[in-house]
Write a protein that holds these residues in place. Structure first.
Motif, short mmCIF file in Angstrom:
data_model
loop_
_atom_site.label_atom_id
_atom_site.label_comp_id
_atom_site.label_asym_id
_atom_site.label_seq_id
_atom_site.Cartn_x
_atom_site.Cartn_y
_atom_site.Cartn_z
N PRO A 9 0.79 -1.24 0.00
CA PRO A 9 0.00 0.00 0.00
C PRO A 9 0.82 1.29 0.00
O PRO A 9 0.38 2.31 -0.50
N THR A 10 2.05 1.23 0.56
CA THR A 10 2.86 2.45 0.66
C THR A 10 4.30 2.16 0.26
O THR A 10 4.72 1.00 0.20
N ALA A 11 5.05 3.23 0.04
CA ALA A 11 6.48 3.08 -0.24
C ALA A 11 7.18 2.42 0.94
O ALA A 11 8.13 1.65 0.75
N ASP A 13 5.99 0.08 2.76
CA ASP A 13 5.76 -1.36 2.61
C ASP A 13 6.69 -1.95 1.57
O ASP A 13 7.18 -3.08 1.72
N THR A 14 6.95 -1.19 0.50
CA THR A 14 7.89 -1.65 -0.53
C THR A 14 9.28 -1.78 0.05
O THR A 14 9.97 -2.79 -0.16
N CYS A 43 13.23 1.83 -4.64
CA CYS A 43 12.77 1.79 -3.25
C CYS A 43 12.96 0.39 -2.68
O CYS A 43 13.45 0.22 -1.56
N ARG A 145 2.27 -0.83 -10.41
CA ARG A 145 1.49 0.22 -9.73
C ARG A 145 0.03 -0.18 -9.79
O ARG A 145 -0.50 -0.48 -10.85
N GLY A 147 -2.16 1.74 -7.74
CA GLY A 147 -2.79 2.87 -7.08
C GLY A 147 -3.82 3.58 -7.95
O GLY A 147 -3.91 3.38 -9.16
N ASP A 151 -5.14 7.08 -4.09
CA ASP A 151 -4.14 6.25 -3.41
C ASP A 151 -3.01 5.93 -4.39
O ASP A 151 -2.85 4.79 -4.81
N GLU A 153 0.23 5.63 -4.19
CA GLU A 153 1.42 4.86 -3.80
C GLU A 153 1.25 3.35 -3.91
O GLU A 153 2.24 2.62 -3.87
N ALA A 154 0.04 2.86 -4.01
CA ALA A 154 -0.20 1.42 -3.94
C ALA A 154 0.52 0.67 -5.06
O ALA A 154 0.51 1.08 -6.21
#
Length: 168
Positions: A9-11, A13-14, A43, A145, A147, A151, A153-154
């Motif tokens: 869901p976010t950077a 998390d990546t 990332c 991607r 997102g 949202d 960043e997902a």
């Protein structure tokens, strides 16, 4: 070979997925990162560097093609594994003109990555289809991607490789 899909869901998390992968890497391991521009490959690679405990920061090596990150001392979290981070985009992989995979593979060979693999873990962005010949087994991470405008960043990661590297 093991397959796994992970929602990111976010950077953060990546990067966390990268740290988990980095914690499992040993010298001789190859991680191939694939996905469109902005999918989170760098990332994820930065997270791998954190998981390995290397000197950083791990940033995109686009203009130098490859960058080596030595391990931090064990007292500072280093695991003793060198990270070689390669960005094959400038070798023509990420361009609008489809390069000859043999030519890109030859350019990767010129970087002596097979020698690096005897003492380091190697992460290659944009390496799908051109880097797999370097080792018998590798981890492929495809980032997409997913997102929306609300949202952006997902992401989603698809991992394929040896169970030891794919993780739970």
């Amino acid at each position: 070979m093991t397959d796994r899909r992970v929602e990111l869901p976010t950077a953060a998390d990546t990067a966390a997925l990268g740290r988990a992968i980095g914690a499992r890497l040993r010298p001789g391991d190859l991680v191939v990162l694939a996905g469109p521009l902005g999918a989170g490959k760098t990332c994820l690679a930065a997270g791998v560097g954190e998981g390995l405990g290397v000197e950083g920061p791990v940033t995109s090596p686009t203009f130098v093609i490859a960058r080596e990150h030595p391990p931090l001392p064990a007292a500072l979290g280093g695991r003793g594994v060198v990270l070689v981070h390669v960005d094959a985009y400038r070798l023509g992989v990420g361009t609008a003109v489809t390069p000859d995979p043999r030519e890109v593979a030859a350019q990767l060979d010129d970087l002596d990555l097979d020698t690096d693999l005897t003492r380091a873990a190697v992460v290659i962005e944009w390496g799908e289809g051109v880097a797999e010949h370097l080792v018998a087994e590798h981890l492929l991470v495809r980032l997409d991607r997913t997102g929306t405008v609300d949202d952006p960043e997902a992401r989603e990661a698809h991992l394929r490789g040896p169970a030891r590297l794919v993780g739970p």
